[in-house]
Design a protein around this motif. Structure first.
Motif, PDB file in Angstrom:
ATOM      1  N   ALA A 280       2.908   6.917  -1.153  1.00 24.33           N
ATOM      2  CA  ALA A 280       1.904   6.523  -0.160  1.00 24.33           C
ATOM      3  C   ALA A 280       0.600   6.123  -0.843  1.00 24.33           C
ATOM      4  O   ALA A 280      -0.083   5.185  -0.404  1.00 24.33           O
ATOM      5  N   LEU A 281       0.240   6.822  -1.915  1.00 21.31           N
ATOM      6  CA  LEU A 281      -0.982   6.485  -2.648  1.00 21.31           C
ATOM      7  C   LEU A 281      -0.906   5.069  -3.200  1.00 21.31           C
ATOM      8  O   LEU A 281      -1.836   4.265  -3.035  1.00 21.31           O
ATOM      9  N   ILE A 282       0.208   4.746  -3.853  1.00 21.70           N
ATOM     10  CA  ILE A 282       0.358   3.420  -4.455  1.00 21.70           C
ATOM     11  C   ILE A 282       0.365   2.332  -3.386  1.00 21.70           C
ATOM     12  O   ILE A 282      -0.240   1.274  -3.552  1.00 21.70           O
ATOM     13  N   ARG A 283       1.016   2.607  -2.259  1.00 19.91           N
ATOM     14  CA  ARG A 283       1.068   1.611  -1.191  1.00 19.91           C
ATOM     15  C   ARG A 283      -0.287   1.372  -0.546  1.00 19.91           C
ATOM     16  O   ARG A 283      -0.534   0.305   0.019  1.00 19.91           O
ATOM     17  N   ASN A 284      -1.165   2.376  -0.597  1.00 25.02           N
ATOM     18  CA  ASN A 284      -2.435   2.280   0.132  1.00 25.02           C
ATOM     19  C   ASN A 284      -3.647   2.036  -0.763  1.00 25.02           C
ATOM     20  O   ASN A 284      -4.779   2.192  -0.318  1.00 25.02           O
ATOM     21  N   LEU A 285      -3.413   1.629  -2.008  1.00 21.75           N
ATOM     22  CA  LEU A 285      -4.542   1.356  -2.902  1.00 21.75           C
ATOM     23  C   LEU A 285      -5.446   0.255  -2.344  1.00 21.75           C
ATOM     24  O   LEU A 285      -6.676   0.328  -2.462  1.00 21.75           O
ATOM     25  N   ALA A 286      -4.838  -0.766  -1.750  1.00 18.38           N
ATOM     26  CA  ALA A 286      -5.646  -1.842  -1.167  1.00 18.38           C
ATOM     27  C   ALA A 286      -6.505  -1.319  -0.021  1.00 18.38           C
ATOM     28  O   ALA A 286      -7.692  -1.661   0.095  1.00 18.38           O
ATOM     29  N   THR A 287      -5.915  -0.466   0.825  1.00 19.71           N
ATOM     30  CA  THR A 287      -6.676   0.108   1.941  1.00 19.71           C
ATOM     31  C   THR A 287      -7.808   0.985   1.425  1.00 19.71           C
ATOM     32  O   THR A 287      -8.943   0.924   1.935  1.00 19.71           O
ATOM     33  N   LEU A 288      -7.541   1.798   0.415  1.00 17.47           N
ATOM     34  CA  LEU A 288      -8.576   2.655  -0.161  1.00 17.47           C
ATOM     35  C   LEU A 288      -9.720   1.834  -0.730  1.00 17.47           C
ATOM     36  O   LEU A 288     -10.891   2.242  -0.677  1.00 17.47           O
ATOM     37  N   ALA A 323       8.431  -0.586  -6.601  1.00 20.04           N
ATOM     38  CA  ALA A 323       7.286  -0.164  -5.784  1.00 20.04           C
ATOM     39  C   ALA A 323       5.981  -0.362  -6.546  1.00 20.04           C
ATOM     40  O   ALA A 323       4.973  -0.818  -5.976  1.00 20.04           O
ATOM     41  N   VAL A 324       5.998  -0.035  -7.845  1.00 19.26           N
ATOM     42  CA  VAL A 324       4.791  -0.216  -8.655  1.00 19.26           C
ATOM     43  C   VAL A 324       4.497  -1.699  -8.850  1.00 19.26           C
ATOM     44  O   VAL A 324       3.345  -2.141  -8.749  1.00 19.26           O
ATOM     45  N   LEU A 325       5.545  -2.497  -9.119  1.00 20.10           N
ATOM     46  CA  LEU A 325       5.354  -3.929  -9.329  1.00 20.10           C
ATOM     47  C   LEU A 325       4.813  -4.592  -8.063  1.00 20.10           C
ATOM     48  O   LEU A 325       3.927  -5.450  -8.131  1.00 20.10           O
ATOM     49  N   ALA A 326       5.335  -4.200  -6.908  1.00 19.34           N
ATOM     50  CA  ALA A 326       4.843  -4.751  -5.644  1.00 19.34           C
ATOM     51  C   ALA A 326       3.378  -4.396  -5.441  1.00 19.34           C
ATOM     52  O   ALA A 326       2.553  -5.247  -5.040  1.00 19.34           O
ATOM     53  N   ALA A 352      -4.388   0.444 -14.528  1.00 22.65           N
ATOM     54  CA  ALA A 352      -3.623   1.674 -14.346  1.00 22.65           C
ATOM     55  C   ALA A 352      -2.247   1.378 -13.754  1.00 22.65           C
ATOM     56  O   ALA A 352      -1.240   1.977 -14.152  1.00 22.65           O
ATOM     57  N   LEU A 353      -2.181   0.458 -12.801  1.00 21.00           N
ATOM     58  CA  LEU A 353      -0.891   0.076 -12.216  1.00 21.00           C
ATOM     59  C   LEU A 353       0.002  -0.584 -13.258  1.00 21.00           C
ATOM     60  O   LEU A 353       1.221  -0.388 -13.257  1.00 21.00           O
ATOM     61  N   ASP A 354      -0.596  -1.373 -14.138  1.00 24.94           N
ATOM     62  CA  ASP A 354       0.174  -2.008 -15.210  1.00 24.94           C
ATOM     63  C   ASP A 354       0.805  -0.937 -16.104  1.00 24.94           C
ATOM     64  O   ASP A 354       1.982  -1.027 -16.482  1.00 24.94           O
ATOM     65  N   MET A 355       0.042   0.092 -16.425  1.00 25.05           N
ATOM     66  CA  MET A 355       0.566   1.183 -17.228  1.00 25.05           C
ATOM     67  C   MET A 355       1.640   1.960 -16.453  1.00 25.05           C
ATOM     68  O   MET A 355       2.667   2.358 -17.008  1.00 25.05           O
ATOM     69  N   ALA A 356       1.400   2.149 -15.168  1.00 23.24           N
ATOM     70  CA  ALA A 356       2.344   2.900 -14.334  1.00 23.24           C
ATOM     71  C   ALA A 356       3.691   2.206 -14.244  1.00 23.24           C
ATOM     72  O   ALA A 356       4.726   2.871 -14.114  1.00 23.24           O
ATOM     73  N   PHE A 357       3.700   0.878 -14.312  1.00 25.45           N
ATOM     74  CA  PHE A 357       4.973   0.148 -14.253  1.00 25.45           C
ATOM     75  C   PHE A 357       5.889   0.578 -15.388  1.00 25.45           C
ATOM     76  O   PHE A 357       7.083   0.840 -15.187  1.00 25.45           O
ATOM     77  N   GLY A 358       5.348   0.669 -16.584  1.00 30.32           N
ATOM     78  CA  GLY A 358       6.153   1.111 -17.720  1.00 30.32           C
ATOM     79  C   GLY A 358       6.592   2.559 -17.589  1.00 30.32           C
ATOM     80  O   GLY A 358       7.710   2.923 -17.956  1.00 30.32           O
ATOM     81  N   LEU A 359       5.718   3.404 -17.019  1.00 34.94           N
ATOM     82  CA  LEU A 359       6.046   4.817 -16.863  1.00 34.94           C
ATOM     83  C   LEU A 359       7.152   5.040 -15.840  1.00 34.94           C
ATOM     84  O   LEU A 359       7.817   6.077 -15.851  1.00 34.94           O
ATOM     85  N   ALA A 360       7.328   4.079 -14.924  1.00 36.45           N
ATOM     86  CA  ALA A 360       8.333   4.238 -13.866  1.00 36.45           C
ATOM     87  C   ALA A 360       9.753   4.134 -14.407  1.00 36.45           C
ATOM     88  O   ALA A 360      10.703   4.555 -13.734  1.00 36.45           O
ATOM     89  N   GLY A 388      14.158  -7.025  -0.748  1.00 35.61           N
ATOM     90  CA  GLY A 388      13.344  -7.394   0.393  1.00 35.61           C
ATOM     91  C   GLY A 388      11.867  -7.110   0.225  1.00 35.61           C
ATOM     92  O   GLY A 388      11.125  -7.102   1.214  1.00 35.61           O
ATOM     93  N   VAL A 389      11.407  -6.880  -1.006  1.00 34.87           N
ATOM     94  CA  VAL A 389       9.991  -6.582  -1.233  1.00 34.87           C
ATOM     95  C   VAL A 389       9.212  -7.888  -1.299  1.00 34.87           C
ATOM     96  O   VAL A 389       9.475  -8.720  -2.176  1.00 34.87           O
ATOM     97  N   PRO A 390       8.251  -8.115  -0.392  1.00 34.92           N
ATOM     98  CA  PRO A 390       7.518  -9.384  -0.358  1.00 34.92           C
ATOM     99  C   PRO A 390       6.863  -9.703  -1.696  1.00 34.92           C
ATOM    100  O   PRO A 390       6.228  -8.852  -2.312  1.00 34.92           O
ATOM    101  N   GLY A 391       7.039 -10.947  -2.145  1.00 42.59           N
ATOM    102  CA  GLY A 391       6.384 -11.411  -3.361  1.00 42.59           C
ATOM    103  C   GLY A 391       7.125 -11.123  -4.649  1.00 42.59           C
ATOM    104  O   GLY A 391       6.781 -11.679  -5.692  1.00 42.59           O
ATOM    105  N   ILE A 392       8.147 -10.273  -4.610  1.00 41.19           N
ATOM    106  CA  ILE A 392       8.869  -9.926  -5.841  1.00 41.19           C
ATOM    107  C   ILE A 392      10.177 -10.707  -5.876  1.00 41.19           C
ATOM    108  O   ILE A 392      11.226 -10.245  -5.442  1.00 41.19           O
ATOM    109  N   THR A 393      10.102 -11.937  -6.372  1.00 40.15           N
ATOM    110  CA  THR A 393      11.288 -12.775  -6.502  1.00 40.15           C
ATOM    111  C   THR A 393      12.105 -12.312  -7.715  1.00 40.15           C
ATOM    112  O   THR A 393      11.595 -11.583  -8.576  1.00 40.15           O
ATOM    113  N   PRO A 394      13.370 -12.726  -7.815  1.00 40.58           N
ATOM    114  CA  PRO A 394      14.125 -12.410  -9.028  1.00 40.58           C
ATOM    115  C   PRO A 394      13.421 -12.909 -10.297  1.00 40.58           C
ATOM    116  O   PRO A 394      13.497 -12.247 -11.341  1.00 40.58           O
TER     117      PRO A 394
END
Length: 538
Positions: A280-288, A323-326, A352-360, A388-394
């Motif tokens: 939920a935190l990652i999904r709501n970073l834009a809202t925060l 989820a992190v990439l999205a 931080a999100l860029d780093m989190a992608f590798g950690l995932a 089905g994640v918007p914006g994440i094409t193959p």
């Protein structure tokens, strides 16, 4: 003419990709090229991980979903218990390490087993399957919305649903039913009216009364305090921000249980932050950021960055790389994939999100293998989305996967290809967002998945491991990819291996299933880099 030019330049030639290889079990793909078919069970696995949302360049969502559904039904008829076991194993892996971006395909498959399987399959699906796969109230409501496609509400199904509700402790069930009140058009009230769970004590009876009739429980029932706090929040919808935030802190109300007007207040989000689940935190970073809680030098920003860049925290939260990439691509863009919301990204949060992608991904030890990454950036890779994640094409997903190899391996070359091959250098410190953006700008069309091996031959590169990130829709070459690998082995004396990372849930692969030096895996399984490393080591 391009085809003729390749032949006369002396490039290794074999069977045209628009023709099947002699004595090989190949099928015609949607693009017109001939590839290897996935077996029934491998395709079930692809569907469980990638789903079929948004389709592909060559297959619409409706068609791809139908093909996967037909394959699933055939698998259930062949061995329904094996399908249930596969679904359960996939969801257990998901709960341990976040193997799949979404659990919905697994829930759909479980519902199909519960409706279409033989008696033993149905019992398995409605027993251990339902208990292990539907781990939240959201999962259960999704299952109920799917099950109606396959069967009626018979005694076995009603009993299974009663057992699901009755097996939860009252406090935990109250949280689940409050947080997930409606999914896919189903509510818990709908399920109760069909399944009729029985209350064994006063607390459970009070909870069931709230679910069915909305009755607020008595103050004496301590395990249902969350429901009373929810009633207070609804009655205090117009209260000031300080009062709202205090109620959130003292009651532990989840975000989903708050009035929408409260979620415009930074104080309320600050109160939610310590207990906000990682997803939920990652999904709501834009809202925060939009409400003003995340600022370049704010305390809340520092706390968020600390959480999402902690490997152990990420591992326990089971955050999937998709989820992190999205979140990364959406947040860095400053505007939502849906709607008109905009914000000014905080640079440190993007990093931080860029780093989190590798950690995932699972922690991977370098193999030391001389590795060539073939990054398919053809036109077909730009169509549809992963899970089905918007914006994440193959294409975007493949680019992001390539970054993980560059950051892990010491001797790695990355090449982008479609109907021609272009050097595509990725810096060790380059951000995922930058790599994705650069690949999206490459104007390539047709696909020739033999190009990584042919390039290594022409330039006399010593390669131990070829990794091709693709949708396997290859057709534009003078030689098949597996032929090119065998030619490379013969001419160089290097027993090179090939890993094909499938980025879509179609039925094809360019890897020869009869060659022990070729491996086909599903892209965006969190264990994919570790699995490839193990394969490279032998």
């Amino acid at each position: 003419m391009n085809l003729l030019a390749r032949v006369f330049r002396g490039r290794a030639a074999g069977t045209l990709q628009t023709q099947p290889q002699p004595d090989r079990d190949q099928v015609r793909a949607d693009s017109g090229g001939y590839v290897y078919p996935l077996d029934r069970w491998a395709r079930v696995d692809r569907f469980l991980i990638l789903g079929s949302e948004s389709g592909t360049y060559y297959a619409s969502e409706a068609r791809l979903t139908k093909e996967n559904a037909v394959n699933l039904v055939e698998a259930i008829r062949a061995d329904g218990q094996r399908v249930v076991a596969r679904v359960v194993a996939r969801v257990i892996a998901l709960s341990v390490s976040g193997r799949a971006p979404k659990v919905q395909p697994a829930i759909f498959a479980l519902a199909a087993c519960a409706g279409l399987g033989d008696e033993l399959t149905r019992r398995y699906a409605l027993g251990e399957g339902l208990r292990r796969v539907c781990r939240t109230g959201s999962h259960l409501l999704t299952f109920c919305s799917y099950i109606e496609q396959f069967r009626g509400w018979g005694r076995g199904l009603r009993k299974a649903l009663r057992v699901w509700y009755e097996s939860w402790p009252v406090r935990d069930l109250a949280y689940q039913t409050l947080k997930y009140q409606n999914r896919e058009g189903f509510t818990h009230r709908d399920v109760f009216r069909l399944a009729h769970p029985l209350a064994a004590d006063a607390e459970r009876a009070a909870l069931y009364a709230w679910i069915v009739k909305g009755d607020v429980p008595d103050a004496e029932l301590g395990s249902l305090a969350l429901l009373r706090a929810h009633a207070t929040a609804k009655a205090s919808e117009d209260a000031d921000a300080a009062t709202c935030a205090e109620l959130v802190r003292t009651s532990g109300l989840p975000r989903e249980a708050l009035p929408s007007t409260w979620l415009r207040e930074p104080r309320v989000w600050e109160a939610l932050l310590p207990a906000l689940p990682m997803t939920a935190l990652i999904r709501n970073l834009a809202t925060l950021t939009r409400v003003g809680l995340l600022t370049p030098k704010g305390e809340a920003t520092a706390a968020v960055i600390t959480r999402i860049t902690n490997r152990e925290t990420m591992r326990k939260a089971r955050i999937h790389p998709i989820a992190v990439l999205a979140a990364l691509t959406t947040y860095a863009s400053g505007r939502g994939a849906r709607g008109s919301a905009t914000w000014t990204p905080v640079p440190s949060v993007v990093d931080a999100l860029d780093m989190a992608f590798g950690l995932a991904f699972e922690n991977v030890e370098p193999t030391g293998a001389r590795t060539l990454i073939g990054l398919d950036v053809s036109g077909s890779m730009s169509a549809g989305t992963i899970a089905g994640v918007p914006g994440i094409t193959p294409r975007a997903g493949a680019a992001a996967m390539a970054v993980t190899f560059v950051r892990t391996e010491r001797d790695v070359t990355v090449m982008a290809f479609a109907d021609r091959f272009v050097r595509f250098t990725i810096g060790v410190d380059e951000s995922v967002a930058s790599v994705v953006e650069r690949t999206e700008a490459l104007p390539f069309m047709g696909t020739d998945c033999a190009l990584p091996m042919l390039y290594a031959l022409e330039h006399r590169l010593a390669v131990d491991l070829f990794v091709v990130l693709t949708d396997s829709e290859t057709w534009a070459g003078t030689i098949h990819p597996d032929e090119a690998l065998r030619t490379y082995r013969e001419r160089t004396g290097i027993l090179a291996k090939l890993v094909v990372v499938g980025m879509t849930s179609n039925a094809f692969t360019i890897a020869d299933p009869n060659d022990g030096g070729m491996l086909d895996i599903v892209g965006f399984d969190t264990s994919a880099p570790a699995l490839i490393a193990d394969f490279a080591r032998g």
